[in-house]
Design a protein around this motif. Structure first.
Motif, PDB file in Angstrom:
ATOM      1  N   THR A  35      -5.840  94.151 -81.353  1.00  0.00           N
ATOM      2  CA  THR A  35      -5.055  95.137 -80.626  1.00  0.00           C
ATOM      3  C   THR A  35      -3.559  94.956 -80.865  1.00  0.00           C
ATOM      4  O   THR A  35      -2.827  95.929 -81.043  1.00  0.00           O
ATOM      5  CB  THR A  35      -5.340  95.045 -79.119  1.00  0.00           C
ATOM      6  N   HIS A  36      -3.102  93.704 -80.844  1.00  0.00           N
ATOM      7  CA  HIS A  36      -1.661  93.467 -80.881  1.00  0.00           C
ATOM      8  C   HIS A  36      -1.174  92.766 -82.135  1.00  0.00           C
ATOM      9  O   HIS A  36       0.031  92.619 -82.321  1.00  0.00           O
ATOM     10  CB  HIS A  36      -1.241  92.649 -79.657  1.00  0.00           C
ATOM     11  N   GLY A  69       0.903  87.793 -84.709  1.00  0.00           N
ATOM     12  CA  GLY A  69       2.142  87.220 -84.199  1.00  0.00           C
ATOM     13  C   GLY A  69       2.421  87.512 -82.741  1.00  0.00           C
ATOM     14  O   GLY A  69       3.095  86.739 -82.064  1.00  0.00           O
ATOM     15  N   ALA A  70       1.925  88.635 -82.249  1.00  0.00           N
ATOM     16  CA  ALA A  70       2.269  89.067 -80.894  1.00  0.00           C
ATOM     17  C   ALA A  70       1.353  88.459 -79.837  1.00  0.00           C
ATOM     18  O   ALA A  70       1.554  88.676 -78.650  1.00  0.00           O
ATOM     19  CB  ALA A  70       2.229  90.589 -80.810  1.00  0.00           C
TER      20      ALA A  70
END
Lengths: 210, 210
Positions: A29-30, A33-34
């Motif tokens: 989903t993100h 790295g996030a």
DNA sequence: GTCTATAGAAGGATAGAC
DNA sequence: GTCTATCCTTCTATAGAC
């Protein structure tokens, strides 16, 4: 990343599965790295120490997620190929095309493709592992099918690899391209079916046996 | 990200340009998350304070980079379209296809596509901005060209949008797909030319006026 | 295996001098 | 505008108790 292709999945403790589920959802989903290990641990309902007891590093965890996602993709592709039989080439191709496109445009598929493309720079071997286990295998099965149809005189695909690439390329077309960029609302069933029909139409004009 | 479409570029101080150059190179090579403001400042030969004097945040800096990259893409696409004239449809399409594919497979183009796809989740408006300023505009010009050719009886593309998508989809085919995943060596000129010829061949079997 | 607590490093952003 | 030096947050990873 060390040992991308060598990821064990034989351990199925509940906490480990909870981590895999949460990490998979968050990563696709993100992006890599996030997402922090803190968030993964919290979402999975375990402590970070437990997380690290099961996965040596964030890299390894990510590798496991992507590898499992590849295997799911292979399973889906195999199902697709196995389900297709019949003598009406146009109907078979249209059915197959619709199913493949639906799979490619599924939010989860798109998210996985995005994260793999995103992390190719960081993990150079990731792209090859993903391709060999996912899209490449599907393409191989489709190529073999085209070759058989050509052998028994139902198609005229002298270069089955090329024909497969052109078919799949047309099928992806603009829908997949835009979906990968997250543009507009998700494609409707009608749009997908229409794209499949149009692809088969053009394809058969070039590769029909008659 | 605030104001992705509203990025000023009228300031051209040397330090600012140095930052843009370094940040552009680093972002498209390693991705948004893997590049720190420290590294950008060091590579650009300025201090972080100077960097922040020119760009309010890492987000804004990234937005500026991508927006400028889009404009370069538009310029390239316009050049491509303007260069094509002639009466031999097959030759024109083959020349155009080869140029487009060469552009798509260029390391810098691939890197930009990768980073845009990667950050769609983090910056939702990024995908649309990129598409409208880059691939979408090229596609629009190609569609218009197909329509004109159909109007004067040189092609039979009843649905120019669809025909454009199919042409571009076949053209990207497997080369672009694998290149995006960083698989194998870069495509050779022969492979590119061959892909363009094959695409035009199949395309004209479906959309030739005769 | 699982937890709490924390070490140690790196990141984004800023203060204040010039 | 530009610098040096630094603050504060967040991150990956681990130590030590149970």
């Amino acid at each position: 990343m060390s040992g991308l292709a060598d990821v064990r999945t034989d351990n199925d403790s509940p906490k480990r599965l909870a981590v895999l589920e949460a990490a998979g959802r968050l990563f696709v989903t993100h992006g890599y790295g996030a997402v922090s290990m803190d968030v993964i641990a919290r979402e999975a309902g375990v402590s970070k120490a437990t997380l690290y007891a099961h996965f040596a590093s964030k890299d390894r965890l990510f590798a496991t997620i992507i590898t499992e996602a590849c295997h799911q993709g292979v399973a889906a592709a195999t199902q697709l190929a196995a389900a297709e039989a019949g003598t009406d080439i146009r109907a078979v191709l249209t059915g197959l095309g619709g199913r493949v496109l639906r799979f490619l445009l599924a939010p989860r598929t798109l998210a996985i493709h995005r994260v793999v493309i995103a992390e190719v720079a960081r993990f150079p071997e990731l792209g090859a592992v993903f391709y060999e286990n996912g899209p490449g295998r599907s393409r191989g099965q489709f190529t073999a099918w085209l070759q058989r149809q050509t052998a028994i005189g139902r198609l005229a695909a002298a270069d089955p690899d090329l024909a497969a690439d052109q078919f799949l390329g047309m099928l992806r077309g603009n829908l997949y391209h835009r979906a990968l960029l997250g543009i507009g609302p998700p494609a409707t069933q009608d749009e997908i079916d229409s794209a499949a029909v149009a692809t088969v139409d053009t394809f058969l004009r070039a590769y029909s046996a008659a």
